[in-house]
Scaffold this motif. Sequence first.
Motif, mmCIF file in Angstrom:
data_model
loop_
_atom_site.group_PDB
_atom_site.id
_atom_site.type_symbol
_atom_site.label_atom_id
_atom_site.label_comp_id
_atom_site.label_asym_id
_atom_site.label_seq_id
_atom_site.Cartn_x
_atom_site.Cartn_y
_atom_site.Cartn_z
ATOM 1 N N SER A 2 -7.532 -6.847 3.652
ATOM 2 C CA SER A 2 -7.920 -5.568 3.062
ATOM 3 C C SER A 2 -9.431 -5.377 2.961
ATOM 4 C CB SER A 2 -7.306 -5.443 1.665
ATOM 5 O OG SER A 2 -7.758 -4.301 0.988
ATOM 6 N N ALA A 3 -9.786 -4.113 2.782
ATOM 7 C CA ALA A 3 -11.169 -3.753 2.506
ATOM 8 C C ALA A 3 -11.609 -4.177 1.113
ATOM 9 C CB ALA A 3 -11.358 -2.244 2.665
ATOM 10 N N ASP A 4 -10.681 -4.668 0.287
ATOM 11 C CA ASP A 4 -11.063 -5.145 -1.045
ATOM 12 C C ASP A 4 -11.566 -6.593 -1.029
ATOM 13 O OD1 ASP A 4 -8.815 -6.767 -0.821
ATOM 14 O OD2 ASP A 4 -7.654 -5.755 -2.371
ATOM 15 N N HIS A 5 -11.813 -7.147 0.178
ATOM 16 C CA HIS A 5 -12.386 -8.475 0.400
ATOM 17 C C HIS A 5 -11.363 -9.602 0.287
ATOM 18 C CE1 HIS A 5 -16.406 -6.674 -1.399
ATOM 19 N NE2 HIS A 5 -15.894 -5.934 -0.423
ATOM 20 N N THR A 6 -10.090 -9.285 0.110
ATOM 21 C CA THR A 6 -9.079 -10.329 -0.068
ATOM 22 C C THR A 6 -8.029 -10.286 1.044
ATOM 23 O OG1 THR A 6 -7.483 -9.045 -1.373
ATOM 24 C CG2 THR A 6 -9.325 -10.070 -2.563
ATOM 25 N N VAL A 7 -7.312 -11.404 1.144
ATOM 26 C CA VAL A 7 -6.076 -11.467 1.922
ATOM 27 C C VAL A 7 -4.979 -11.886 0.958
ATOM 28 C CG1 VAL A 7 -4.831 -12.616 3.795
ATOM 29 C CG2 VAL A 7 -7.262 -12.067 4.066
ATOM 30 N N LYS A 8 -3.873 -11.167 0.973
ATOM 31 C CA LYS A 8 -2.757 -11.516 0.102
ATOM 32 C C LYS A 8 -1.587 -12.009 0.931
ATOM 33 C CE LYS A 8 -3.986 -8.480 -3.758
ATOM 34 N NZ LYS A 8 -3.533 -7.422 -4.703
ATOM 35 N N LEU A 9 -0.912 -13.037 0.414
ATOM 36 C CA LEU A 9 0.256 -13.613 1.060
ATOM 37 C C LEU A 9 1.486 -13.293 0.215
ATOM 38 C CD1 LEU A 9 -1.231 -17.129 1.978
ATOM 39 C CD2 LEU A 9 -1.211 -15.046 3.367
ATOM 40 N N TRP A 10 2.506 -12.751 0.874
ATOM 41 C CA TRP A 10 3.701 -12.281 0.183
ATOM 42 C C TRP A 10 4.923 -13.064 0.654
ATOM 43 C CZ3 TRP A 10 2.575 -8.422 -3.328
ATOM 44 C CH2 TRP A 10 1.330 -7.782 -3.168
ATOM 45 N N ASN A 11 5.789 -13.435 -0.283
ATOM 46 C CA ASN A 11 7.055 -14.073 0.056
ATOM 47 C C ASN A 11 7.983 -13.040 0.695
ATOM 48 O OD1 ASN A 11 6.928 -16.865 -0.979
ATOM 49 N ND2 ASN A 11 6.604 -15.852 -2.961
ATOM 50 N N VAL A 12 8.410 -13.296 1.920
ATOM 51 C CA VAL A 12 9.264 -12.338 2.611
ATOM 52 C C VAL A 12 10.650 -12.271 1.972
ATOM 53 C CG1 VAL A 12 10.413 -11.859 4.820
ATOM 54 C CG2 VAL A 12 8.007 -12.514 4.785
#
Length: 231
Positions: A150-160
């Motif tokens: 994201s443009a918010d400077h983060t990467v988020k990992l989500w449980n599928v």
Amino acid sequence: METGCILVLKIILSRFGTFVPLDVNAVMNALDLSTQWFCIRIRFIAFILVHCQVELISGDQNGNIRVWDLTSNSCSRELVPDGEAAVRSITIAQDGTKVVAANNRGKCFIWKLGERDTSQFDPLQRIDAHKTYILKCCFSPDAKLLATASADHTVKLWNVKDFSLFKTLTGHQRWVWDCAFAADSAYIVTASSDQVARLWDVNQGETMRTYTGHNKAVVCVALNDSSPEKK
């Protein structure tokens, strides 16, 4: 062809695990670019081969998602998940069962693909993943995690499994444009406008290595961690 328009071939994959050579003329005919190119910018395209049938999924900056049957050169389904919010990224699970589209409003839309008719999109989940642009989304090779950059400077990992938040990767100082998982899904690499690429341990959520040396934004990244074939 009008200059300034964008056509990005993002994914070529097979439910049987092999890459598929595509007939460029068939792709052009399916999209009917000669009449549509001047009206729309196609931002992201994904291909999937199911039961020997090639389909193409495209998303545009007007918020439209279209599924194209390259055999009949026709559009088999149209979706507008979030009004006119630009679709920034599309990803398909390697088992061909799910597709995700991410947009400029920081939302992810997840659908289950039909087993026999992959133009059938059954809604599974909507994730309000970020408060600003999502620039890239991708499934891990084992299809257990979904990453959103994201443009918010983060990467988020989500449980599928339930699309709950697993980890938030922080460390980049500017927009994160791209990300790619390792073949074993244990690591992920990211690219950012802060001129740095990072290698992360997925389970720990920590940076393992940083790669510096660029004088401009790092906007794309790929990871080749496959073992060379023995002769």
